[in-house]
Design a protein around this motif. Structure first.
Motif, PDB file in Angstrom:
ATOM      1  N   GLU A 121       0.826  -1.205   0.000  1.00  0.00           N
ATOM      2  CA  GLU A 121       0.000   0.000   0.000  1.00  0.00           C
ATOM      3  C   GLU A 121       0.865   1.261   0.000  1.00  0.00           C
ATOM      4  OE1 GLU A 121      -2.677   2.289   3.345  1.00  0.00           O
ATOM      5  OE2 GLU A 121      -2.953   0.105   3.165  1.00  0.00           O
ATOM      6  N   TYR A 122       1.894   1.296   0.851  1.00  0.00           N
ATOM      7  CA  TYR A 122       2.751   2.486   0.921  1.00  0.00           C
ATOM      8  C   TYR A 122       3.674   2.583  -0.282  1.00  0.00           C
ATOM      9  CZ  TYR A 122       1.074   3.642   5.560  1.00  0.00           C
ATOM     10  OH  TYR A 122       0.274   4.015   6.620  1.00  0.00           O
ATOM     11  N   LEU A 123       4.109   1.447  -0.807  1.00  0.00           N
ATOM     12  CA  LEU A 123       4.900   1.461  -2.037  1.00  0.00           C
ATOM     13  C   LEU A 123       4.096   2.074  -3.179  1.00  0.00           C
ATOM     14  CD1 LEU A 123       7.338   0.585  -3.797  1.00  0.00           C
ATOM     15  CD2 LEU A 123       6.237  -1.661  -3.997  1.00  0.00           C
ATOM     16  N   ASN A 124       2.859   1.655  -3.341  1.00  0.00           N
ATOM     17  CA  ASN A 124       2.009   2.190  -4.405  1.00  0.00           C
ATOM     18  C   ASN A 124       1.647   3.656  -4.170  1.00  0.00           C
ATOM     19  OD1 ASN A 124       1.808  -0.055  -6.162  1.00  0.00           O
ATOM     20  ND2 ASN A 124       0.320  -1.032  -4.804  1.00  0.00           N
ATOM     21  N   LEU A 125       1.498   4.050  -2.904  1.00  0.00           N
ATOM     22  CA  LEU A 125       1.216   5.453  -2.597  1.00  0.00           C
ATOM     23  C   LEU A 125       2.325   6.349  -3.122  1.00  0.00           C
ATOM     24  CD1 LEU A 125      -0.372   7.713  -1.114  1.00  0.00           C
ATOM     25  CD2 LEU A 125       0.938   7.109   0.949  1.00  0.00           C
ATOM     26  N   LEU A 126       3.564   5.965  -2.872  1.00  0.00           N
ATOM     27  CA  LEU A 126       4.681   6.766  -3.366  1.00  0.00           C
ATOM     28  C   LEU A 126       4.702   6.782  -4.887  1.00  0.00           C
ATOM     29  CD1 LEU A 126       7.266   8.388  -2.672  1.00  0.00           C
ATOM     30  CD2 LEU A 126       8.529   6.243  -2.905  1.00  0.00           C
ATOM     31  N   ARG A 127       4.527   5.638  -5.518  1.00  0.00           N
ATOM     32  CA  ARG A 127       4.604   5.565  -6.978  1.00  0.00           C
ATOM     33  C   ARG A 127       3.489   6.383  -7.641  1.00  0.00           C
ATOM     34  NH1 ARG A 127       7.306   1.816  -9.745  1.00  0.00           N
ATOM     35  NH2 ARG A 127       5.487   1.209 -11.004  1.00  0.00           N
ATOM     36  N   ARG A 128       2.307   6.384  -7.052  1.00  0.00           N
ATOM     37  CA  ARG A 128       1.200   7.173  -7.630  1.00  0.00           C
ATOM     38  C   ARG A 128       1.494   8.664  -7.597  1.00  0.00           C
ATOM     39  NH1 ARG A 128      -2.133   3.413  -4.886  1.00  0.00           N
ATOM     40  NH2 ARG A 128      -2.503   4.902  -3.192  1.00  0.00           N
ATOM     41  N   ASN A 129       2.311   9.096  -6.645  1.00  0.00           N
ATOM     42  CA  ASN A 129       2.661  10.507  -6.532  1.00  0.00           C
ATOM     43  C   ASN A 129       3.915  10.880  -7.320  1.00  0.00           C
ATOM     44  OD1 ASN A 129       0.964  12.189  -4.413  1.00  0.00           O
ATOM     45  ND2 ASN A 129       1.019  10.057  -3.713  1.00  0.00           N
ATOM     46  N   ARG A 130       4.496   9.917  -8.000  1.00  0.00           N
ATOM     47  CA  ARG A 130       5.719  10.180  -8.765  1.00  0.00           C
ATOM     48  C   ARG A 130       5.608   9.809 -10.247  1.00  0.00           C
ATOM     49  NH1 ARG A 130       6.089  12.524  -4.850  1.00  0.00           N
ATOM     50  NH2 ARG A 130       7.640  12.379  -3.170  1.00  0.00           N
ATOM     51  N   ILE A 131       4.742   8.848 -10.574  1.00  0.00           N
ATOM     52  CA  ILE A 131       4.705   8.314 -11.930  1.00  0.00           C
ATOM     53  C   ILE A 131       3.328   8.556 -12.549  1.00  0.00           C
ATOM     54  CG2 ILE A 131       5.063   6.276 -13.369  1.00  0.00           C
ATOM     55  CD1 ILE A 131       6.674   5.082 -10.979  1.00  0.00           C
ATOM     56  N   GLU A 132       3.318   9.203 -13.680  1.00  0.00           N
ATOM     57  CA  GLU A 132       2.077   9.570 -14.356  1.00  0.00           C
ATOM     58  C   GLU A 132       1.325   8.324 -14.825  1.00  0.00           C
ATOM     59  OE1 GLU A 132       0.750  12.278 -18.229  1.00  0.00           O
ATOM     60  OE2 GLU A 132       2.856  12.178 -17.596  1.00  0.00           O
ATOM     61  N   ARG A 133       0.039   8.261 -14.473  1.00  0.00           N
ATOM     62  CA  ARG A 133      -0.869   7.178 -14.902  1.00  0.00           C
ATOM     63  C   ARG A 133      -0.280   5.788 -14.620  1.00  0.00           C
ATOM     64  NH1 ARG A 133      -0.927  10.739 -19.144  1.00  0.00           N
ATOM     65  NH2 ARG A 133       0.345   9.349 -20.422  1.00  0.00           N
ATOM     66  N   VAL A 134       0.357   5.646 -13.482  1.00  0.00           N
ATOM     67  CA  VAL A 134       0.978   4.369 -13.142  1.00  0.00           C
ATOM     68  C   VAL A 134      -0.091   3.375 -12.688  1.00  0.00           C
ATOM     69  CG1 VAL A 134       1.385   4.937 -10.713  1.00  0.00           C
ATOM     70  CG2 VAL A 134       2.897   3.313 -11.877  1.00  0.00           C
ATOM     71  N   THR A 135       0.137   2.124 -12.994  1.00  0.00           N
ATOM     72  CA  THR A 135      -0.716   1.044 -12.519  1.00  0.00           C
ATOM     73  C   THR A 135      -0.131   0.487 -11.229  1.00  0.00           C
ATOM     74  OG1 THR A 135      -1.351   0.460 -14.778  1.00  0.00           O
ATOM     75  CG2 THR A 135      -1.705  -1.213 -13.064  1.00  0.00           C
ATOM     76  N   ASP A 136      -0.955   0.376 -10.211  1.00  0.00           N
ATOM     77  CA  ASP A 136      -0.465  -0.138  -8.929  1.00  0.00           C
ATOM     78  C   ASP A 136       0.119  -1.534  -9.088  1.00  0.00           C
ATOM     79  OD1 ASP A 136      -1.176   2.130  -7.578  1.00  0.00           O
ATOM     80  OD2 ASP A 136      -2.883   1.241  -6.529  1.00  0.00           O
ATOM     81  N   TYR A 137       1.186  -1.784  -8.329  1.00  0.00           N
ATOM     82  CA  TYR A 137       1.704  -3.138  -8.225  1.00  0.00           C
ATOM     83  C   TYR A 137       0.727  -4.004  -7.426  1.00  0.00           C
ATOM     84  CZ  TYR A 137       6.514  -1.892  -9.702  1.00  0.00           C
ATOM     85  OH  TYR A 137       7.621  -1.503 -10.397  1.00  0.00           O
ATOM     86  N   THR A 138       0.667  -5.260  -7.779  1.00  0.00           N
ATOM     87  CA  THR A 138       0.011  -6.271  -6.960  1.00  0.00           C
ATOM     88  C   THR A 138       1.063  -7.319  -6.611  1.00  0.00           C
ATOM     89  OG1 THR A 138      -0.619  -7.714  -8.799  1.00  0.00           O
ATOM     90  CG2 THR A 138      -2.136  -5.902  -8.225  1.00  0.00           C
TER      91      THR A 138
END
Length: 461
Positions: free
Chosen positions: A348-365
């Motif tokens: 959850e926290y990994l994806n939170l950071l990526r969503r705030n850094r990478i445009e239109r990123v798809t969350d990791y599962t």
């Protein structure tokens, strides 16, 4: 057979003893009396932090050197003569690191004078001064732990060597080394004590937000992940992650503390430090960014950090910071939850950071995480276990996020102390495992009977 000492002969001429810099009265024949007088003992350190100091919080130069010791920059491809003064690896600076030890203890000495002698403890000024003394002492022991002790191993910390613990003003004391667990305990206890004083005046810098951030760091480094989660969450909740233009503007500010930077050194703008920042970036332009680091940006320009970090011809482009940002708290939360066995929260926290850094990123599962790169310098985590896709992804995001903030060197130390070599002029320069732990001040080990030097720095007979 003893390993070659890396302490240069010049160190032998230094005459300041352990007793002198730990205990001697530095401000005349009498102890200060008022809170205002006691604050002057701390003002020198606080002023140095504001202008940028190299030993406790760090500055542009010391952070740049940490980047050069690590592997985000390609030392073997350094351009000469422009890169003549860039350290090829840590070995060229090991002797200098003794002075970090000395100056950090000088700050501890001043803090001890305040803590042991200030009587005005109930006024707002007295509380601010006492709180700052505890905060600074806690930060000092945290830095001594990172720089002069082996990487923390929770299973053996009661046997690992810590540093001498000095908590009172005693002119006769010649303390020996504590355990690493005791050193961590001291750093954390001091920082918690600082919180009790709720420092208000911004001139003292170490308000509760800063202290809480350092508590997250100290607990994280000492593998107290359940506590690290509590402190990091408090900071991240108050300072949510920035993205887009707000993030870019924060990272573009060389001097001023902006955005969700909670703490930063070198915040006083002068022509000297402004010029120094530009000069250091120019100096580092002679050492290109490593291909391994570039390859981490799988999303290319969609990752806002890519353009901020890397310029044309692989030149390191990012401003150099000694700071505390809420993004680090997010990464601490991700990794701490991982080590606590809560992989869902870690993701959850990994994806939170990526969503705030990478445009239109798809969350990791759990099933879409990239595989571990077997060629990466890091192959084990902080607990010595083989990397899984989740912890590897967290470590990669940390590497990208905290580039040019002096973090990667300590990440290498924290996660296995990998040995690696670089080439220059036909010679091979190896970063050996023991070099991640800096040498204690040589004069102390000679004058204080029983004070153990770190492995690898034995005197040549």
């Amino acid at each position: 057979m003893k390993r070659t000492i890396y302490i240069l002969a010049a160190a032998l001429v230094l005459s300041t003893s352990c007793k002198e810099y730990l205990d001697i009265k530095p401000y005349g024949q009498t102890i200060p009396k008022t809170a205002d007088e006691f604050s002057s003992l701390l003002n020198s350190t606080l002023n140095n932090i504001d202008y940028g100091e190299a030993y406790i919080v760090g500055n542009i130069s010391s952070v740049a050197n940490l980047e050069c010791y690590a592997d985000n920059l390609e030392a073997s491809l350094t351009s000469y003569p422009g890169g003549d003064f860039i350290p090829i690896n840590i070995s060229t600076h090991l002797s200098d690191k003794q002075m970090n030890y000395r100056w950090i203890y000088e700050c501890i000495r001043d803090c001890n004078i305040v803590i042991g002698n200030l009587e005005e403890r109930d006024t707002r000024l007295g509380m601010d001064v006492l709180g700052t003394a505890y905060a600074l002492r806690g930060v000092c022991y945290y830095e001594l732990m990172r720089q002069f002790c082996e990487a923390y191993d929770a299973d053996h910390a009661s046997e690992q060597l810590g540093v001498p613990l000095v908590t009172e003003f005693d002119m006769e004391a010649k303390p020996l080394r504590s355990t690493l667990a005791q050193t961590a305990d001291q750093a954390i206890a001091d920082l918690r004590k600082a919180l009790e004083y709720d420092i208000q005046d911004e001139i003292y810098r170490f308000n509760n937000d800063v202290v809480t951030g350092y508590l997250a760091r100290a607990c994280f480094w000492s593998e107290r992940y359940d506590e690290a989660v509590v402190y990091a969450d408090q900071v991240l909740t108050k300072y949510p992650l920035l993205n887009g233009e707000a993030y870019s503007n924060m990272m573009a500010s060389q001097i001023q503390r902006t955005g969700n930077m909670i703490f930063k050194s070198g915040i006083i703008t002068t022509s000297g430090n402004q010029t120094g920042s530009d000069a250091t970036k120019q100096y580092l332009s002679n050492r290109p960014v490593s291909k391994a680091f570039i390859d981490l940006f799988a999303e290319g320009d969609k990752d806002i950090r890519y353009g901020i970090s890397i310029g044309r011809k692989r030149v390191p482009n990012k401003n150099i910071f000694a700071c505390l940002r809420s993004a680090e708290m997010c990464l601490i939360l991700a990794e701490s939850h991982y080590h606590l066995g809560n992989e869902e929260k870690a993701l959850e926290y990994l994806n939170l950071l990526r969503r705030n850094r990478i445009e239109r990123v798809t969350d990791y599962t759990a099933t879409t995480l990239p595989a571990v790169n077997t060629a990466d310098r890091l192959q084990v985590d902080a607990r010595g276990n083989a990397l899984t896709p989740l912890i590897y992804a967290i470590l990669c995001e940390r590497r990208k996020e905290l580039f040019m903030e002096g973090d990667r060197w300590f990440e290498l130390k924290r996660n296995g102390c990998p040995e690696f070599w670089v080439a220059k002029s036909g010679f091979k320069y190896t970063t050996q495992k023991f070099m991640y732990t800096f040498p204690l001040y040589l004069t102390d080990t000679e004058l204080v009977d029983g004070l153990i030097q770190n492995p690898g720095y034995d005197k040549v007979e």
